[in-house]
Every structure is written in structure tokens, then in C-alpha cells.
Design a protein around this motif. Structure first.
Motif, PDB file in Angstrom:
ATOM      1  N   TYR A  73       0.811  -1.218   0.000  1.00 43.68           N
ATOM      2  CA  TYR A  73       0.000   0.000   0.000  1.00 43.68           C
ATOM      3  C   TYR A  73       0.850   1.277   0.000  1.00 43.68           C
ATOM      4  CZ  TYR A  73      -4.063  -2.878   1.175  1.00 43.68           C
ATOM      5  OH  TYR A  73      -5.065  -3.807   1.162  1.00 43.68           O
ATOM      6  N   PHE A  74       2.088   1.193   0.438  1.00 38.26           N
ATOM      7  CA  PHE A  74       2.911   2.374   0.642  1.00 38.26           C
ATOM      8  C   PHE A  74       4.160   2.349  -0.234  1.00 38.26           C
ATOM      9  CE2 PHE A  74       0.779   1.046   4.539  1.00 38.26           C
ATOM     10  CZ  PHE A  74      -0.029   2.148   4.778  1.00 38.26           C
ATOM     11  N   SER A  75       4.646   3.540  -0.579  1.00 40.20           N
ATOM     12  CA  SER A  75       5.914   3.695  -1.304  1.00 40.20           C
ATOM     13  C   SER A  75       6.767   4.688  -0.544  1.00 40.20           C
ATOM     14  CB  SER A  75       5.683   4.236  -2.710  1.00 40.20           C
ATOM     15  OG  SER A  75       5.087   3.268  -3.518  1.00 40.20           O
ATOM     16  N   LEU A  76       8.059   4.420  -0.511  1.00 40.99           N
ATOM     17  CA  LEU A  76       8.999   5.319   0.143  1.00 40.99           C
ATOM     18  C   LEU A  76      10.078   5.679  -0.869  1.00 40.99           C
ATOM     19  CD1 LEU A  76       9.974   6.761   2.690  1.00 40.99           C
ATOM     20  CD2 LEU A  76      11.140   4.660   3.352  1.00 40.99           C
ATOM     21  N   ASP A  77      10.164   6.962  -1.184  1.00 39.91           N
ATOM     22  CA  ASP A  77      11.191   7.419  -2.117  1.00 39.91           C
ATOM     23  C   ASP A  77      12.551   7.240  -1.457  1.00 39.91           C
ATOM     24  OD1 ASP A  77      13.108   9.448  -3.307  1.00 39.91           O
ATOM     25  OD2 ASP A  77      11.409   9.622  -4.690  1.00 39.91           O
ATOM     26  N   ARG A  78      13.420   6.490  -2.091  1.00 44.39           N
ATOM     27  CA  ARG A  78      14.714   6.120  -1.512  1.00 44.39           C
ATOM     28  C   ARG A  78      15.611   7.333  -1.257  1.00 44.39           C
ATOM     29  NH1 ARG A  78      15.217   0.632  -1.687  1.00 44.39           N
ATOM     30  NH2 ARG A  78      17.476   0.561  -1.521  1.00 44.39           N
ATOM     31  N   GLN A  79      15.499   8.370  -2.064  1.00 36.61           N
ATOM     32  CA  GLN A  79      16.374   9.528  -1.898  1.00 36.61           C
ATOM     33  C   GLN A  79      15.765  10.631  -1.021  1.00 36.61           C
ATOM     34  OE1 GLN A  79      16.192   8.064  -5.170  1.00 36.61           O
ATOM     35  NE2 GLN A  79      18.047   7.013  -4.510  1.00 36.61           N
TER      36      GLN A  79
END
Length: 152
Positions: A73-79
Motif C-alpha cells: 500500500y505504501f511507497s517510500l522514495d529512496r532519496q
């Protein structure tokens, strides 16, 4: 007092102060983040994660979700550390999500927790065929009572 006991107290106190001040090579601004979101919405940004680097650490910082995102359900931008929503959440399915996130700079890592609370929304709001419904009731007229005012 025993000198070994005094040394243990000093060592423990130093460790506690070090942890409070935050001497890790890389650390999150907070150990725990919280967010609330109304179900069935597509709010883009849930949480903006931030990390602090000690001067001796160099190189890029990289964020990742370590635990709690099995459903995707979630995304985390790596930068940038922006935690966003991939799909609307359903309160009737699950009311809370608990994520563990990690930040890495070189070999140094740190973890934080994110608690996301889903707020209930009326999924079954009533729909009326017209915006305005009118009827007339004459005062002191008891004929045809009870009288239907609105039929759905």
C-alpha cells in the motif's frame, strides 16, 4: 562505595546521555512518526522522513521500508524519504498500519517506526433522487393521518 560499581554507574550514565543526544552516524529526526488518513482518499504525502548525519559520515542517504508493507500500500522514495500511498485504504479492512523504516548512509543505519491510522468515512451515504422534497401539511387537519411525507 565499590569502585567497580562507581565505574558501572558512570558508564551507564554516559551511554544514556549519548543515546539522548544522538551520536549515531545516521539517525532519523524522530524515533516514531504518526499519520492519519481518511479512507478512500489518495493523499499523496503521508510522512516526510528526515535523517541527520554526523560530520564523519559522507555519501548519499537511502531510505527503505523494512517491515509492514507486505500488501504494497505504501511507497517510500529512496532519496527524499517521502512516504506516499499507492492505493486508497479501507477502514473496514484495516484501521492501523505499522511500518518500520530504515535510513542508510554508507554502512551506518538507523530505524524508525511509522504508525498510520485510517479514519472512517461513510461508504454508504444516502442518495436521493431529487435535491429538494416538498409536501404540505395543513394545521389541525387530522384526516389521512399518519401521512407519508417522504418515501425512499
Amino acid at each position: 562505595m565499590d569502585p567497580a560499581r562507581i565505574l558501572q554507574i558512570i558508564t551507564n550514565s554516559t551511554w544514556m546521555v549519548t543515546k539522548l543526544v544522538g551520536s549515531g552516524p545516521v539517525e532519523f529526526d524522530k524515533p516514531q512518526y504518526q499519520a492519519e488518513i481518511l479512507e478512500n482518499t489518495n493523499r499523496d504525502l503521508l510522512v516526510q522522513l528526515r535523517a541527520r548525519l554526523q560530520p564523519q559520515v559522507s555519501g548519499p542517504v537511502e531510505f527503505r521500508i523494512k517491515e509492514g508493507n507486505e500488501s504494497g500500500y505504501f511507497s517510500l522514495d529512496r532519496q527524499t524519504g517521502r512516504l506516499t500511498l499507492n492505493t486508497p485504504l479501507d477502514y473496514e479492512e484495516q484501521q492501523q498500519y505499522h511500518l518500520v523504516v530504515e535510513v542508510r548512509a554508507g554502512e551506518a543505519t538507523s530505524e524508525a517506526k511509522i504508525d498510520i491510522r485510517v479514519l472512517d468515512d461513510n461508504d454508504h451515504a444516502p442518495l436521493f433522487p431529487r435535491a429538494l422534497h416538498e409536501t404540505q401539511i395543513t394545521e389541525e387537519d387530522d384526516r389521512h393521518l399518519p401521512k407519508t411525507i417522504l418515501t425512499v
